[in-house]
Design an enzyme around this catalytic site. Structure first.
Site, PDB file in Angstrom:
ATOM      1  N   LYS A  79      50.253  60.667  80.651  1.00  0.00           N
ATOM      2  CA  LYS A  79      51.046  60.031  80.840  1.00  0.00           C
ATOM      3  C   LYS A  79      52.153  60.099  79.722  1.00  0.00           C
ATOM      4  O   LYS A  79      52.203  60.513  78.817  1.00  0.00           O
ATOM      5  CB  LYS A  79      50.348  58.385  80.434  1.00  0.00           C
ATOM      6  CG  LYS A  79      50.896  57.338  80.852  1.00  0.00           C
ATOM      7  CD  LYS A  79      50.149  55.993  80.380  1.00  0.00           C
ATOM      8  CE  LYS A  79      50.709  54.645  80.923  1.00  0.00           C
ATOM      9  NZ  LYS A  79      49.947  53.401  80.611  1.00  0.00           N
ATOM     10  N   SER A 154      49.741  50.172  84.579  1.00  0.00           N
ATOM     11  CA  SER A 154      50.822  50.944  84.570  1.00  0.00           C
ATOM     12  C   SER A 154      50.709  52.416  84.317  1.00  0.00           C
ATOM     13  O   SER A 154      51.642  53.208  84.674  1.00  0.00           O
ATOM     14  CB  SER A 154      51.468  50.776  82.828  1.00  0.00           C
ATOM     15  OG  SER A 154      50.358  51.175  81.913  1.00  0.00           O
ATOM     16  N   SER A 178      45.377  49.134  82.152  1.00  0.00           N
ATOM     17  CA  SER A 178      46.224  50.278  82.710  1.00  0.00           C
ATOM     18  C   SER A 178      45.664  51.682  83.016  1.00  0.00           C
ATOM     19  O   SER A 178      46.153  52.270  83.371  1.00  0.00           O
ATOM     20  CB  SER A 178      47.350  50.222  81.876  1.00  0.00           C
ATOM     21  OG  SER A 178      48.297  49.333  81.919  1.00  0.00           O
TER      22      SER A 178
END
Lengths: 489, 477
Positions: A79, A154, A178
């Site tokens: 990420k 997210s 997330s």
């Protein structure tokens, strides 16, 4: 080779160990899939093929010398919230669109040391703020199951990358869900570890008391392999826990007979889509047939979790994001009159709407005269929520429920209604508030053919048990093996 | 109408540690700008603070020295505000639960001891420096100081007037240097004070509205700033005005304070517990270990000096003003074998004057204790008169060598040979019949003149006690 992109990390590791495939070949294959699919899915912000292939060659050399653990030569994606030396680390924002970190995050180091190959950095809601991966300066991520839909957020780029087989596994972060919510909406697996198990050093902070890095992959067994690399004490993070090293694959095949599964009535109430409810209830029945004991529970403060979270997380964020002032790095406005004007313009231009909303809320709840009513009150309620769980775990071993009340929704559908967006995290937010581990695994599809996620929440440090229970389930089901039909190549 | 000036002091003492409060970067002073600021100090994305154990030990050491409560569990908090030399956009400090709570500091004002209550002392980090000169309208930022550990010490408004405030600041300065937690270097900003000043009519139970005076980087400025501020407030009230709560800056050039920001302009710092740092928990064992390592403290040493050496409170307070001074004094007494009062007088007189003159610390004295002891030994054994001893001291200070060598070289040894003095006296009496006559007629002045003649004849080296005694004897005949 053609089916290798569907293989699990465990299978790829075995193939590498047996010399059936090289890391360079695997890496090339995933890079090609990224090149083919990323234009549509927008799962990656940065890809550096030369670096990936160099990583792969090093891993092959390591394997040739008989060195390297299970992850040596396995390609994966991070990420873009994790600082990565020699590559952009944008956090999905314009604010850091030009930021090249001079250091590696703790988990980036750990995966490097394990010999994993970095495929690239995944798209995300900027600064981890969002549940749809639409709040990215680099454009929305699209759901591999239906490109009109969001992948969740997210960590939506990581979820889409794994779902579309652009990477066999990825890292995510979980502040209010997330890793788990995008895993559910994208039909993959995601784990949020116990707070403090994985160092936050180099993870760009959103809400420090809630942020936790976690693995995202196609199976629970793969999550366990990744946890073996990610977890461990780091003196650079004062909230990192000093515990003996654990093998998260040690208990992958537990006996389900007698396992006490808690079913909180609050997790099966109104507002849950029928398709989600149906799939989760079917999973419950499966566990029952394997001898698990179902325990009816109440977690009475569940309804407070979302409001508590949306006081505490923005409060911490308003302070954590103060460092992005345009002075030392990141975005600085071109024209400004004076210092305050430079701050205002740089931050107005560098942050997206959702980030600004949370900074405003967080600043408000910490302000003189409001602190007691909001921040302090929320901290008290946070303890009540944790106490609910503590009471529940006296009566059960794991808590089961849906990961999200809905399956994936359309891009734009909730973009103008933050509260509706926040409520999609209603089941994922309680565990972080209590610091507990939780994971999401696929448990079926709704009538639209969209994946549904099943959430298992455990007591502190029960990751191995959660992973074992999930693995047992995945040995008997094939939901996690289903491939998005829209994914070509 | 009499006015009472009420002062409370907030002090930032830079803690003497090798590395910063929450990072591993060096705290050394004077490095090139931004060469001692690591990723944590410049607040790169993703970095995290880790508390420096030495800062906690120093805070505990201080707390024990002022007999305060040491909180077993204290909380780091964030103080949020934007400024270019504050890289994180917040300062890590302690707010609601500081590590040191309460305590007292004894000060001596006009020979009288007074106990000043302390409110608290807490750990925090310093900001960087903004450099407004030399950048042609731009501002330079040096983050070397960012993250430097500080102990903020807050007194109760127990001080009455500038003199007490300065006595407090000096006593606090002496204490933090004494217990080794601060180098006390005010020029380098290691010890900085702000003063909260208010005035009230004598006998009034309520405190007046206070103003906080910043930028008091010397004791002298502190005294002048408080005096100015008190005059300003009194004049304001006597003219029918009201003191507004505000922060004021002292300008030493113009010797005045001026408004920096009013209460309305004050920041809302939005303090909250720092989620990156766990509550700071200290154990009984840690506290006891630190207690055992504490040196004899200023007040105790002062009392002991008065008791053991027969010094007055004023003398004891002076020679024990700092740990270095007290060490000097004890070394001097031990090495010289002279009476302690003589040692104290010399340390307070000639030595202090010379140190002041050259602006040097006693620890770096040009005449170390063992050398001064050599000189005092020669006074004690009658070799030198007090007057000649001062001449020898000046020569020692100028680097001419040890006392004995100077005495020899200059031929300063006192003449104590009774026969030689008697001969001289007879010569002087024979040469001055008028004075002898005057003396015998009852004019005491004439005697002094005769003593002076003898001393003159020996260039001051004759033992004055012996001269007086022999002269009296001869004249009595």
């Amino acid at each position: 080779m053609s089916s290798l992109h569907n293989a699990s990390v465990a299978e790829l590791s075995a193939a590498l160990a047996a010399g059936k495939v090289s890391s360079v070949e695997l890496t090339r294959m995933f890079l090609d899939r990224i090149a083919g699919l990323n234009g549509e899915l927008n799962a990656f912000i940065t890809v550096d093929e030369a670096r990936s292939l160099a990583d792969a060659r090093r891993a092959d050399a390591r394997r040739a010398r008989g060195e390297g653990g299970p992850l040596a030569g396995i390609p994966l994606a991070h990420k873009d919230i994790f600082c990565t030396r020699g590559m952009l680390t944008t956090c999905g924002s314009k604010m850091l669109a030009n930021f090249a970190s001079p250091y590696d995050a703790h988990i980036v180091e750990r995966f490097d040391q394990a010999g994993a190959v970095l495929l690239g950095k995944c798209n995300m809601d900027q600064f981890g703020m969002g549940s749809s991966s639409e709040n990215s300066h680099f454009g929305p991520v699209r759901n591999p199951w239906d490109r009109r839909l969001v992948p969740g957020g997210s960590s939506g780029g990581s979820a889409a990358a794994v779902a579309a087989r652009m990477a066999p596994a990825a890292t995510g972060t979980d502040t209010g869900g997330s890793t788990r919510q995008p895993a559910a909406l994208s039909g993959i697996c995601g784990l949020r570890p116990t707070y403090g198990l994985v160092s936050r050093y180099g993870l760009i902070a959103f809400a420090s008391s809630l942020d936790q890095a976690g693995p995202m992959a196609k199976s629970a067994a793969d999550l366990a392999l990744m946890m073996n690399v990610m977890a461990g004490f780091d003196p650079r993070d004062s909230t990192s826990l000093e515990r003996p090293k654990e093998d998260y694959t040690r208990d992958l095949e537990p006996d389900l007979a007698g396992l006490r599964i808690g079913l909180p009535k609050e997790y099966f109430g109104e507002g849950i889509e029928p398709g989600v409810r149906g799939a989760v209830e079917e999973a419950v029945r499966w566990f029952e047939t394997r001898g698990a004991a179902l325990v009816a529970l109440e977690l009475p403060n569940t309804a407070l979790a979302v409001p508590v979270y949306y006081v505490l997380a923005p409060a911490e964020a308003s302070s954590n994001l103060a460092r992005f002032d345009g002075v030392r790095y990141g975005h600085r406005a071109k024209d400004y009159d004076d210092l305050v004007d430079m701050y205002c313009r740089s931050r107005a231009e560098g942050f997206g709407a959702e980030v600004k909303r949370r900074i405003l809320v967080g600043t408000f709840v910490l302000s003189h005269g409001y602190y007691d009513a909001y921040y302090l009150q929320a901290q008290k309620l946070r303890r009540l929520i944790a106490r609910d769980f503590a009471e529940a775990f006296k009566r059960c071993d794991v808590i089961l429920g849906p990961t999200a009340p809905t399956t994936a929704f359309a891009i734009g559908a909730k973009a103008d209604d933050p509260v509706q967006m926040y409520l999609n995290d209603i089941f994922t937010i309680p565990a972080p508030l209590a610091g507990l581990p939780a994971l999401s695994v696929p448990c079926g599809f709704d009538a639209k053919g969209l994946p549904v996620g099943l959430q298992l929440t455990g007591d502190c440090f029960s990751e191995a048990r959660l992973l074992g229970v999930a693995h047992r389930y995945q040995q008997a089901t094939d939901w996690h093996l289903r491939v998005p039909t829209e994914t070509p190549l | 109408m009499a006015w009472e000036v009420v002062v409370g002091i907030e002090t930032h003492a830079q803690l003497l540690t090798r590395s910063k409060a929450f990072s591993g970067a060096s705290t050394a002073f004077g490095a090139a700008p931004n060469t001692q600021a690591c990723a944590v100090d410049i607040a790169l994305p993703g970095v995290l603070p880790v508390a420096n154990r030495a800062t906690v030990e120093h805070a505990i050491r201080f707390g024990l020295a002022i007999r305060a409560e040491i909180r077993r569990r204290s909380i780091y908090a964030r103080k949020n505000y934007f400024y270019p030399d504050l890289p994180k956009g917040y300062q890590i400090s302690q707010y609601e639960q500081p590590i040191v709570q309460g305590g007292e500091l004894k000060i001596i004002v006009e020979g009288r001891e007074k106990s000043i209550r302390l409110t608290r002392a807490h750990l925090e980090e310093d900001a960087g420096k903004s450099l407004h000169e030399d950048f042609h309208g731009l501002t330079g930022i040096d983050l070397n100081r960012a993250g430097t550990p500080l102990l903020e010490v807050v007194s109760e408004p127990d001080l009455r007037g500038a003199q007490e405030a300065v006595a407090y600041a000096r006593a606090l300065h002496a204490l933090v240097v004494w217990i080794g937690i601060c180098d006390g270097n005010m020029q380098e900003g290691s010890f900085r004070c702000d003063a909260n000043v208010s005035v009230r009519r004598a006998g009034d139970a309520n405190l007046g509205t206070r103003c906080e005076i910043k930028n008091l980087n010397s004791f002298r400025f502190m005294e002048r700033a408080i005096e100015y501020e008190a005059r300003r407030q009194i004049a304001l009230i006597e003219d029918g005005g009201r003191v507004e709560q505000e922060t004021r800056l002292y300008d030493p050039e113009r010797d005045e304070t001026r408004s920096m920001r009013t209460k309305e302009e004050a920041h809302d710092y939005r303090y909250f517990p720092d989620p990156d740092l766990l509550p700071l928990v200290v154990s009984e064992e840690d506290i006891e270990a630190i207690r055992r390592s504490l040196p004899e403290l200023p007040a105790a040493r002062r009392d002991r000096f008065a008791r053991e050496y027969g010094l007055t409170p004023h003398e004891a307070g002076f020679v024990a003003a700092s740990r270095a001074a007290a060490d000097y004094f004890e070394a001097l007494v031990k090495a010289s074998g002279a009476e302690a009062r003589l040692c104290a007088n010399w340390q307070m007189g000639e030595l202090a004057a010379a140190l002041n003159q050259d602006e040097i610390e006693i620890s770096k004295s040009k005449v170390p204790a063992k050398d001064l002891a050599g000189l005092l030994g020669r006074i004690a054994d009658g070799t030198l008169s007090g007057k000649l001893a001062k001449e020898v001291f000046d020569a020692m200070w100028a680097g001419e060598g040890a006392a004995d060598a100077i005495i020899e070289k200059r031929g300063l040894r006192q003449i104590s040979d009774a026969g030689a003095i008697e001969k001289l006296v007879e010569e002087v009496l024979a040469a001055n019949p008028k004075q002898v006559e005057d003396y015998r007629a009852g004019k005491e002045k004439a005697f002094n003149s005769l003593v002076g003649q003898v001393m003159k004849a020996t260039k001051g080296k004759a033992n004055p006690t012996q001269v007086t005694e022999i002269l009296r004897r001869k004249l009595a005949r």
